[in-house]
Design an enzyme around this catalytic site. Structure first.
Site, PDB file in Angstrom:
ATOM      1  N   HIS A 354       0.801  -1.226   0.000  1.00  0.00           N
ATOM      2  CA  HIS A 354       0.000   0.000   0.000  1.00  0.00           C
ATOM      3  C   HIS A 354       0.832   1.274   0.000  1.00  0.00           C
ATOM      4  CE1 HIS A 354      -4.097  -1.639   0.553  1.00  0.00           C
ATOM      5  NE2 HIS A 354      -3.521  -2.586   1.265  1.00  0.00           N
ATOM      6  N   LYS A 545      -9.427  12.962   4.813  1.00  0.00           N
ATOM      7  CA  LYS A 545      -8.531  11.813   4.798  1.00  0.00           C
ATOM      8  C   LYS A 545      -7.542  11.983   5.951  1.00  0.00           C
ATOM      9  CE  LYS A 545      -7.508  12.876   0.629  1.00  0.00           C
ATOM     10  NZ  LYS A 545      -7.343  11.935  -0.463  1.00  0.00           N
ATOM     11  N   ARG A 546      -6.758  10.941   6.172  1.00  0.00           N
ATOM     12  CA  ARG A 546      -5.707  11.011   7.186  1.00  0.00           C
ATOM     13  C   ARG A 546      -4.826  12.235   6.937  1.00  0.00           C
ATOM     14  NH1 ARG A 546      -0.679   8.100   6.836  1.00  0.00           N
ATOM     15  NH2 ARG A 546      -1.520   7.125   4.955  1.00  0.00           N
ATOM     16  N   LYS A 551      -0.150  13.955   1.613  1.00  0.00           N
ATOM     17  CA  LYS A 551      -1.511  14.196   1.115  1.00  0.00           C
ATOM     18  C   LYS A 551      -1.764  15.682   0.880  1.00  0.00           C
ATOM     19  CE  LYS A 551      -3.324   9.944   3.149  1.00  0.00           C
ATOM     20  NZ  LYS A 551      -3.771   9.245   1.925  1.00  0.00           N
ATOM     21  N   THR A 653      -9.167   5.724  -1.989  1.00  0.00           N
ATOM     22  CA  THR A 653     -10.536   5.263  -2.228  1.00  0.00           C
ATOM     23  C   THR A 653     -11.532   6.390  -1.959  1.00  0.00           C
ATOM     24  OG1 THR A 653     -10.605   4.348   0.018  1.00  0.00           O
ATOM     25  CG2 THR A 653     -10.107   2.821  -1.777  1.00  0.00           C
ATOM     26  N   LYS A 657     -15.215   7.254  -3.750  1.00  0.00           N
ATOM     27  CA  LYS A 657     -16.478   7.479  -3.029  1.00  0.00           C
ATOM     28  C   LYS A 657     -17.072   8.837  -3.376  1.00  0.00           C
ATOM     29  CE  LYS A 657     -14.392   4.853   0.682  1.00  0.00           C
ATOM     30  NZ  LYS A 657     -13.513   5.005   1.860  1.00  0.00           N
TER      31      LYS A 657
END
Length: 809
Positions: A354, A545-546, A551, A653, A657
């Site tokens: 991952h 998100k985290r 990110k 993901t 969504k």
């Protein structure tokens, strides 16, 4: 459709009342919302139990090949709505609770989220179990029954504060304790060799007790099982110490062992925390392997066909020690010779990677494994020696090649490379998007790919439409049912049919009315959870998100400040009103990520209270992000922020969504964004910034972030505002470290290099949003082309190409 409500299902209403009386212990007239939640759950549980028993009986009788999915996380969220939908009793349950003057939404909201995961890894595992059940795959998920999850996030004066998340404080009706299923898990000690036989003389032992959660399939009677392990001390209490008044020592042994299943990802910044993490990983792996072996022997009476009947899948490297554990069980406990045991092992395991970041690949100090798992270290050393001997024949005399392949990193403190162990011990290794899988074999695993090119493959992630569309967005689900029929829930490719409605103004209006209602619902939740009022008529710009530097939530903040400064400079311009919404948790020891959260709050405090701005711009952070919060946010989003540095996000993901719920994506050409772009078309997504080869070339050539600061006046103004304390006047230097990491620390994730392209692309977003009919068409196109991202499709590929389990058409 009739406007008259259907008659109440008398049998379900009676069942709810019986459960209130017999299980919950209250009369129907005195039942609270929580009482009703428990009663409805018990009604569903009884039906799920019947399906579980039948599924297990069928799989046992058919001697089915099963997949066992080993994961540290299963972020399943709330269970009730999904269970009722799978059982086909949602409408009847809603009628039943209406008799008690409550709505089903009120009842389901009383259920706490199961605190069994944190981020995308765990949510992916939950989606996969849903699809395994729906596809009828004989399957088990294995994990840990965390009592307190990772943590519950609160925000105090803008800063993240972590609290335990006691989701099991009042129990949960959804688990089935298996009192007769428990296994010993041992630690420490030393190893004796008696001839060819090894004996592990352990120093400590904990009992792993099984708790099952039933994961129902949709449009099928099949279910999957999520088996979670709770750590229980062999002796609950030192009674002698208790009776002599030494109460602390009396409970010491109990706490020492049972803390293994207390918290997900304990802080690993201390030696004790790192040891606890290793114990956690081995604990659930050891219990799971014993359970799998026991079931196999009961059904088949031999281990010779283990690889023919068992597929064990490693969800990232957390369960990688399972490779050594299976070898230990086969060789030491069942006297299987090493060579055939190793062949069984390799045919049994498969591994999903991952991450592309070398620093994120899990390693453990050799000394720590020697201390906690001495027998496993011996096994790892032997696997490594035999592997390197074979690899040396592939490239004779290439010491660098062998050093990179080795399961042991010999540079500095000797460490065991768990990803290398997973690759060597598996017959298949997959990435989770096309780009990620390509980069795996070009970069971090290039040497393994040279050795075993056929071992590597791609399985692009997916999401379950049952939760992320049918459950999270009932308005859109109803519109789709009316337009193309409800079968899209199990055949997501059927969404393609709504493209025929692009020029249908009535359908577009209905589609956008659903979006407006979802935004109004989200706006109400924002006000409830943060006290900030936002307008549903604004563009809802979402990054959930985290919290992690790669990110690039910080890049988003830089754009928000740019927008704020531009509004102040020209308040009469034609500004598209925008709500920028963040949510996510930072790891408790991740200082930079926690600083980003505080910056978001400080910037928001200034913007949201500036009368010159009004509704032109709002900045919101929703605390304690989890599955249930995501189910509110995803349907209300207009714009989906997927802005990681190209080449760093394995897949994502959340992007799937959000697009499934009609949000347009703004993102880099990274992870699954690329495949979303390929499916929806370049004109229906906002791609910006450096591509992966450009990132790599810029790093090789010597990236100089100061050049961007000096040449871009907007960027300079933003960073200067942060460092001058404009957003933190009580502590002007609060964010000096964040800014210094960009200007002087190398800007590792290249925010400054992508800043200008990002801001320009956000202007394109505004331009399109000013054209509501055109925006609606592009949103519909995104929904229509999400069929490729169903987890059913992904799991079908895993089953056929990796696990060797046929899927019924």
């Amino acid at each position: 459709m009739s406007l008259n409500p259907p008659a109440v299902n008398p049998s379900l209403r009676t069942a709810i009342d019986e459960q209130l009386l017999n299980t919950v212990g209250v009369s129907a007239q005195n039942a609270t919302q929580t009482d009703l939640m428990k009663a409805v759950a018990q009604v569903a549980r009884a039906q799920l139990s019947q399906r579980w028993v039948q599924t297990q009986s069928n799989d046992c009788e058919s001697r089915a090949r099963r997949v066992y999915y080993l994961s540290m996380e299963f972020l399943i969220g709330r269970t009730m709505s999904n269970a009722l939908a799978a059982l086909g009793i949602t409408e009847a349950a809603a009628q039943g609770v209406t008799e008690h003057a409550h709505t089903l939404e009120e009842i389901t909201a009383r259920e706490p989220d199961a605190a069994l995961g944190n981020g995308g890894l765990g949510r992916l595992a939950a989606c996969f179990l849903d699809s395994m059940a729906t596809l009828g795959l004989p399957s088990f998920g294995y994990g840990i029954r965390y009592e307190y999850g990772m943590f519950a996030q609160d925000i105090v004066r803008g800063a993240q504060i972590e609290y335990p998340d006691p989701w099991l404080a009042d129990g949960t009706p959804w688990e089935f304790p298996r009192a007769d299923i428990s296994f010993p898990v041992r630690f420490g000690g030393w190893v004796e060799h008696l001839g060819d036989h090894a004996v592990w003389r352990h120093a400590g032992e904990v009992v792993a007790k099984a708790y099952d959660m039933v994961i129902p399939g949709h449009a099928t009677e099949k279910v999957s099982t999520l088996r979670l392990w709770k750590a229980v001390a062999p002796a609950h209490l030192d009674l002698h110490a208790f009776n002599t008044g030494d109460y602390g020592r009396a409970a010491q042994v109990k706490n020492e062992f049972e803390n293994i299943s207390w918290v997900l990802y304990p802080n690993d910044s201390t030696p004790a925390g790192r040891e606890l993490r290793l114990r956690q990983e081995y604990f659930f792996v050891a219990a799971s392997v014993q359970d799998i072996i026991q079931r196999h022997i009961l059904e088949h009476g031999t281990l010779a066909n283990l690889a023919d009947k068992v597929a064990m899948h490693l969800n990232d490297t957390h369960p990688a020690i399972a490779v050594a554990e299976l070898m230990r069980v086969l060789c030491d406990e069942h006297s299987v010779a090493w060579a055939p045991a190793w062949e069984i092992c390799k045919k049994t395991f498969s591994y999903t990677n991952h991450t592309l970041m070398p620093e994120a690949l899990e390693t453990w100090p050799v000394a720590l494994i020697q201390h906690v798992l001495p027998r496993h270290l011996e096994i790892i050393f032997r696997i490594n020696a035999e592997f390197l001997e074979a690899a040396a024949k592939f490239r004779p005399g290439d010491g660098g090649f062998l050093s990179r392949l080795s399961l042991i990193d010999e540079g500095g403190e000797r460490r065991v490379r768990m990803a290398n162990l997973s690759i060597v011990g598996s017959h298949k290794v997959n990435g989770v998007s096309a780009l990620h899988s390509d980069l795996l074999v070009q970069t971090i695993f290039a040497d393994f790919a040279a050795l075993w090119p056929d071992r590597f493959t791609n399985m692009t992630n997916g999401v379950t439409p049952r939760r992320w569309l049918a459950q999270a967005n009932p308005g859109l689900a109803a519109l789709l049912d009316k337009t193309i029929a409800p079968t899209w829930r199990t055949h997501l490719g059927e969404l393609k049919k709504i493209e025929a409605q692009l020029d249908n103004a009535v359908f577009r209006d209905e589609f956008m009315a659903v979006k407006r209602a979802n935004k109004a619902r989200l706006a109400a939740y924002i006000e409830h959870s943060t006290g900030i009022k936002v307008s549903p008529d604004s563009l809802f710009d979402v990054q959930v998100k985290r919290i992690h530097e790669y990110k690039r939530q910080l890049l988003n903040v830089l754009h928000v400040i740019t927008r704020y400064q531009d509004i102040i400079a020209d308040p009469q311009a034609d500004w598209v009103p925008r709500v920028t919404l963040f949510a996510g948790k930072a790891a408790s020891s991740y200082v930079s990520a926690k600083s980003i959260i505080r910056l978001i709050h400080d910037v928001g405090s200034v913007i949201n209270n500036d009368p010159r701005v009004g509704d032109k711009l709002k900045l919101v952070f929703i605390p304690n992000y989890g599955v249930s919060v995501a189910e509110l946010i995803m349907p209300g989003a207009d714009l989906s922020e997927q802005i990681s540095t190209a080449g760093t996000e394995a897949s994502g993901t959340g992007n799937m969504k959000l697009a499934l719920n009609g949000a347009l994506t703004i993102g880099t050409d990274d992870g699954a964004n690329i495949e979303i772009r390929q499916n929806v078309g370049n004109e229906n997504i906002f791609i910006f910034g450096l591509r992966t080869p450009e990132v790599q070339a810029l790093k090789r050539g010597g990236y100089q972030p100061m050049r961007h600061y000096e040449s871009n006046q907007s960027l300079k103004a933003v960073l200067d505002a942060i460092t001058s304390g404009q957003f933190s006047p009580d502590e002007p230097a609060r964010y000096r470290g964040l800014v210094d990491s960009l200007l002087w620390g190398g800007d590792h994730y290249m925010l400054l290099a992508d800043y200008e392209a990002y801001v320009t692309t956000q202007m394109r977003v505004d331009d399109l949003y000013r054209q509501p009919q055109e925006w609606a068409k592009r949103a519909i196109i995104n929904v229509a082309n999400m069929g490729a991202f169903s987890s059913d499709h992904t799991i079908s590929q895993y089953a056929e190409e990796i696990w060797g389990i046929p899927v019924a058409p």
